[in-house]
Design a protein around this motif. Structure first.
Motif, PDB file in Angstrom:
ATOM      1  N   GLY A   1       0.817  -1.200   0.000  1.00 57.55           N
ATOM      2  CA  GLY A   1       0.000   0.000   0.000  1.00 57.55           C
ATOM      3  C   GLY A   1       0.852   1.251   0.000  1.00 57.55           C
ATOM      4  N   ASN A   2       0.290   2.324   0.521  1.00 55.35           N
ATOM      5  CA  ASN A   2       1.017   3.596   0.474  1.00 55.35           C
ATOM      6  C   ASN A   2       2.187   3.650   1.440  1.00 55.35           C
ATOM      7  N   ASN A   3       2.134   2.890   2.541  1.00 56.07           N
ATOM      8  CA  ASN A   3       3.306   2.821   3.408  1.00 56.07           C
ATOM      9  C   ASN A   3       4.455   2.151   2.666  1.00 56.07           C
ATOM     10  N   GLY A   4       4.131   1.090   1.907  1.00 52.61           N
ATOM     11  CA  GLY A   4       5.141   0.467   1.067  1.00 52.61           C
ATOM     12  C   GLY A   4       5.638   1.410  -0.014  1.00 52.61           C
ATOM     13  N   GLY A   5       4.726   2.236  -0.553  1.00 56.48           N
ATOM     14  CA  GLY A   5       5.140   3.241  -1.537  1.00 56.48           C
ATOM     15  C   GLY A   5       6.142   4.215  -0.952  1.00 56.48           C
ATOM     16  N   ASP A   6       5.923   4.635   0.305  1.00 53.28           N
ATOM     17  CA  ASP A   6       6.899   5.501   0.987  1.00 53.28           C
ATOM     18  C   ASP A   6       8.259   4.808   1.051  1.00 53.28           C
ATOM     19  N   GLY A   7       8.223   3.520   1.402  1.00 55.25           N
ATOM     20  CA  GLY A   7       9.470   2.767   1.503  1.00 55.25           C
ATOM     21  C   GLY A   7      10.211   2.681   0.182  1.00 55.25           C
ATOM     22  N   LEU A   8       9.461   2.542  -0.904  1.00 56.47           N
ATOM     23  CA  LEU A   8      10.086   2.477  -2.231  1.00 56.47           C
ATOM     24  C   LEU A   8      10.747   3.802  -2.608  1.00 56.47           C
ATOM     25  N   VAL A   9      10.092   4.910  -2.258  1.00 51.78           N
ATOM     26  CA  VAL A   9      10.700   6.228  -2.509  1.00 51.78           C
ATOM     27  C   VAL A   9      11.999   6.364  -1.720  1.00 51.78           C
ATOM     28  N   ILE A  10      11.973   5.973  -0.461  1.00 52.91           N
ATOM     29  CA  ILE A  10      13.167   6.056   0.384  1.00 52.91           C
ATOM     30  C   ILE A  10      14.281   5.190  -0.198  1.00 52.91           C
ATOM     31  N   SER A  11      13.936   3.973  -0.629  1.00 53.01           N
ATOM     32  CA  SER A  11      14.933   3.080  -1.243  1.00 53.01           C
ATOM     33  C   SER A  11      15.555   3.724  -2.474  1.00 53.01           C
ATOM     34  N   ARG A  12      14.709   4.281  -3.330  1.00 51.62           N
ATOM     35  CA  ARG A  12      15.213   4.905  -4.565  1.00 51.62           C
ATOM     36  C   ARG A  12      16.175   6.044  -4.254  1.00 51.62           C
ATOM     37  N   LEU A  13      15.802   6.893  -3.316  1.00 49.42           N
ATOM     38  CA  LEU A  13      16.657   8.032  -2.963  1.00 49.42           C
ATOM     39  C   LEU A  13      17.972   7.560  -2.341  1.00 49.42           C
ATOM     40  N   LEU A  14      17.915   6.509  -1.545  1.00 49.24           N
ATOM     41  CA  LEU A  14      19.147   5.961  -0.964  1.00 49.24           C
ATOM     42  C   LEU A  14      20.065   5.420  -2.049  1.00 49.24           C
ATOM     43  N   VAL A  15      19.495   4.693  -3.006  1.00 48.64           N
ATOM     44  CA  VAL A  15      20.289   4.158  -4.123  1.00 48.64           C
ATOM     45  C   VAL A  15      20.910   5.296  -4.918  1.00 48.64           C
ATOM     46  N   GLU A  16      20.108   6.336  -5.186  1.00 48.43           N
ATOM     47  CA  GLU A  16      20.616   7.481  -5.953  1.00 48.43           C
ATOM     48  C   GLU A  16      21.758   8.185  -5.246  1.00 48.43           C
ATOM     49  N   HIS A  17      21.832   8.051  -3.924  1.00 50.13           N
ATOM     50  CA  HIS A  17      22.903   8.710  -3.169  1.00 50.13           C
ATOM     51  C   HIS A  17      24.020   7.731  -2.795  1.00 50.13           C
ATOM     52  N   GLY A  18      24.039   6.584  -3.446  1.00 48.04           N
ATOM     53  CA  GLY A  18      25.182   5.689  -3.314  1.00 48.04           C
ATOM     54  C   GLY A  18      25.135   4.682  -2.200  1.00 48.04           C
ATOM     55  N   TYR A  19      24.013   4.533  -1.518  1.00 45.51           N
ATOM     56  CA  TYR A  19      23.918   3.561  -0.434  1.00 45.51           C
ATOM     57  C   TYR A  19      23.650   2.160  -0.988  1.00 45.51           C
ATOM     58  N   THR A  20      24.078   1.156  -0.230  1.00 42.15           N
ATOM     59  CA  THR A  20      23.827  -0.237  -0.583  1.00 42.15           C
ATOM     60  C   THR A  20      22.494  -0.667   0.022  1.00 42.15           C
ATOM     61  N   VAL A  21      21.504  -0.852  -0.844  1.00 34.96           N
ATOM     62  CA  VAL A  21      20.143  -1.116  -0.367  1.00 34.96           C
ATOM     63  C   VAL A  21      19.593  -2.374  -1.019  1.00 34.96           C
ATOM     64  N   LYS A  22      19.026  -3.248  -0.186  1.00 39.04           N
ATOM     65  CA  LYS A  22      18.232  -4.362  -0.683  1.00 39.04           C
ATOM     66  C   LYS A  22      16.774  -4.078  -0.345  1.00 39.04           C
ATOM     67  N   THR A  23      15.943  -4.073  -1.361  1.00 39.63           N
ATOM     68  CA  THR A  23      14.526  -3.769  -1.166  1.00 39.63           C
ATOM     69  C   THR A  23      13.714  -5.054  -1.313  1.00 39.63           C
ATOM     70  N   TYR A  24      12.822  -5.263  -0.345  1.00 39.83           N
ATOM     71  CA  TYR A  24      12.001  -6.471  -0.335  1.00 39.83           C
ATOM     72  C   TYR A  24      10.533  -6.080  -0.417  1.00 39.83           C
ATOM     73  N   ILE A  25       9.792  -6.768  -1.272  1.00 40.33           N
ATOM     74  CA  ILE A  25       8.355  -6.547  -1.384  1.00 40.33           C
ATOM     75  C   ILE A  25       7.650  -7.658  -0.604  1.00 40.33           C
ATOM     76  N   VAL A  26       6.878  -7.264   0.384  1.00 38.66           N
ATOM     77  CA  VAL A  26       6.180  -8.230   1.247  1.00 38.66           C
ATOM     78  C   VAL A  26       4.812  -8.508   0.624  1.00 38.66           C
ATOM     79  N   ASN A  27       4.697  -9.609  -0.082  1.00 33.50           N
ATOM     80  CA  ASN A  27       3.496  -9.934  -0.863  1.00 33.50           C
ATOM     81  C   ASN A  27       2.433 -10.602   0.022  1.00 33.50           C
ATOM     82  N   PHE A  28       1.743  -9.824   0.790  1.00 36.86           N
ATOM     83  CA  PHE A  28       0.705 -10.355   1.671  1.00 36.86           C
ATOM     84  C   PHE A  28      -0.675 -10.313   1.022  1.00 36.86           C
TER      85      PHE A  28
END
Length: 511
Positions: free
Chosen positions: A57-84
């Motif tokens: 949902g939208n909380n997951g959408g927030d998490g995806l934005v945060i992941s993208r911004l972290l990746v764009e700034h050079g951080y090592t990020v693994k993003t997981y989608i919780v398929n409930f």
């Protein structure tokens, strides 16, 4: 500060989209960017492995934005989608595609316990699985995912609320909730952060302003009010230059028994320290010398019985009466309290054994005056309103009791609640050191002293609870938690007033 319900927050989002002519996707980008900025400010590019768990949902959408911004700034990020679920929000899908477009590693799909990733203690976890919109029990494998995250003991940052918490009721499974090292919540604090059963899941809470419509916020009645220094300061009444003691009322403190005179001593001292013009203690004969010696500023009236109160007879009209501290529940004391209520016309603060008598002799409840304050500890509250399933059920029952008897109930705890009918005030001052004998007696004296000075009972309760906690906070700077005594709280009441006006230190300006 206002505390809004989940439905009020959703409405605030809708109003904001209309008033600012923006899309929900733009609001999500702005809100999530606020959290990214906090993370980036703290990490400063440190090579910390980051695991971002995103719901659908939208909380997951927030998490995806945060992941993208972290990746764009050079951080090592693994993003997981919780398929409930099979459903995904529109904004989630858009941000999922945006992340895939820039990430070297696509988000990892989690569908069962077999997919649980390896997490190390030195890693960082971003929890964006569920937000305040959670409305159903979690699947067993998702509960195990949450347990797996908690077991890693990594630094875990939750987006808006720790996943597994509902906004307006207790969790279905206490073990199926993220234990967040830090929760960054949007625009408003949530009530769940301040209740014993749900507050334990957030070690630290930070509120970020995401620009929701201010007109709506100002005009909408809050579900509850958070009381910190700014709110307490608005209730303070300054003294005028030509004041005299008669302007600040006469507090009467009734209670005590053989071996329990100290409770009234603390209350009387607190009432005077809070600013009552005059204070009198009504106690059994055995406490006369103790009171007169320990608190020379107070006056003393004694019962003819040496060990406990058998009647309450006074020859003046007090501004306010605080009653019950150390009083006991002897049959003659119960009769004396009953007869007292029948003829009393003064405002009341009722504590301790007086509450226990009311809980047993419920026929006395209609004798309470309007806006009488009751200050029960958890055991006394249970005797007064009955048992409860959880903290939300407790609040519901306290509201019902308050409405039925037109009284103000102070629900003592780590974040003491002041409840009057449908209004809830959540206190922010205080500390674990105040879980000590006599602390409640001090609070009764503070509330009595404020009403004595002309504060309306509800405002006296809200301000008094804050000052009580603030005095305890100031005292532990000298005593520590374990060394704090109730008398230390009394001795810091004056400083708690001064603290209301103390401005925070200015941060140095960088060149």
């Amino acid at each position: 500060m206002k505390i809004f319900s989940a439905s009020q927050i959703r409405k605030a989002d809708e109003v904001t989209l209309q008033s600012k002519q923006i899309t929900s996707l733009e609001l999500m980008e702005h809100a999530a960017t606020q959290i990214f900025n906090l993370i980036h400010q703290r990490l400063q590019g440190a090579p910390v492995p980051i695991h971002a768990f995103c719901g659908l949902g939208n909380n997951g959408g927030d998490g995806l934005v945060i992941s993208r911004l972290l990746v764009e700034h050079g951080y090592t990020v693994k993003t997981y989608i919780v398929n409930f679920s099979e459903q995904r929000s529109k904004d989630f899908l858009t941000n999922y595609d945006r992340l895939k477009a820039i990430a070297s590693e696509w988000p990892i799909q989690l569908k069962s316990e077999e997919d649980l990733p390896e997490i190390h203690q030195q890693d960082m976890v971003i929890d964006a699985i569920f937000g305040i919109g959670l409305n159903r029990p979690l699947l067993p494998w998702v509960i195990n995912l949450i347990k797996h995250i908690n077991a890693a003991r990594s630094f875990t940052l939750s987006v808006d609320v720790p996943s597994g918490l509902y906004a307006d009721k207790a969790p279905d499974d206490p073990e199926g909730v993220i234990y967040a090292s830090s929760t960054v919540t949007f625009q408003f604090p949530k009530l769940i952060f301040f209740l014993p059963e749900t507050g334990q899941y957030s070690q630290d809470v930070e509120v970020v302003d995401i620009g929701l419509d201010q007109k709506y916020i100002q005009e909408t009645s809050a579900f509850a009010e958070l009381v910190a220094k700014p709110e307490a300061l608005t209730l303070y009444k300054p003294r005028h230059k030509f004041a005299h003691k008669g302007d600040y009322g006469h507090s009467l403190l009734v209670g005590g028994g053989y071996g329990k005179i100290g409770s009234v001593l603390l209350s009387v001292n607190a009432a005077l320290r809070t600013g009552a013009g005059l204070a009198t203690a009504y106690i059994p004969e055995c406490g006369y010398e103790i009171l007169q010696t320990a608190v020379p500023e107070a006056m003393v009236i004694t019962d003819t019985e040496d060990d406990y109160i058998t009647k309450i007879t006074i020859n003046f009209e007090p501004t306010v009466i605080g009653i019950g501290m150390g009083m006991g529940t002897h049959d003659k004391t119960v009769t004396a309290f009953s007869e007292f209520l029948k003829q009393n016309t003064s405002k009341l603060v009722i504590d301790a054994d007086a509450i226990n008598i009311l809980a047993k002799e419920t026929n006395l409840l209609p004798l309470l005056g309007a806006q009488t304050i009751l200050t029960p500890h958890p055991g006394e509250l249970k005797r007064l309103i009955g048992t409860w399933k959880d903290d939300f059920d407790k609040i519901k029952k306290v509201k019902e009791f308050s409405i039925a008897h037109d009284c103000i109930v102070v629900v003592k705890g780590a974040n003491t609640l002041v409840i009057y009918k449908d209004d809830i005030y959540v206190n922010t001052s205080g500390n674990p050191g105040m879980a000590t004998a006599g602390s409640g007696d001090v609070l009764t004296g503070i509330l009595t002293g404020l009403i004595s000075q002309g504060y309306e009972p509800l405002y006296a309760a809200v301000l008094g609870v804050y000052l009580h906690g603030s005095a305890g906070d100031l005292a532990i700077q000298e005593t520590g938690y374990q060394g704090l005594l109730a008398s230390d709280i009394v001795s810091h009441i004056g400083k708690s007033y001064l603290e209301l006006f103390k401005k925070p230190p200015q941060q140095p300006v960088e060149a």
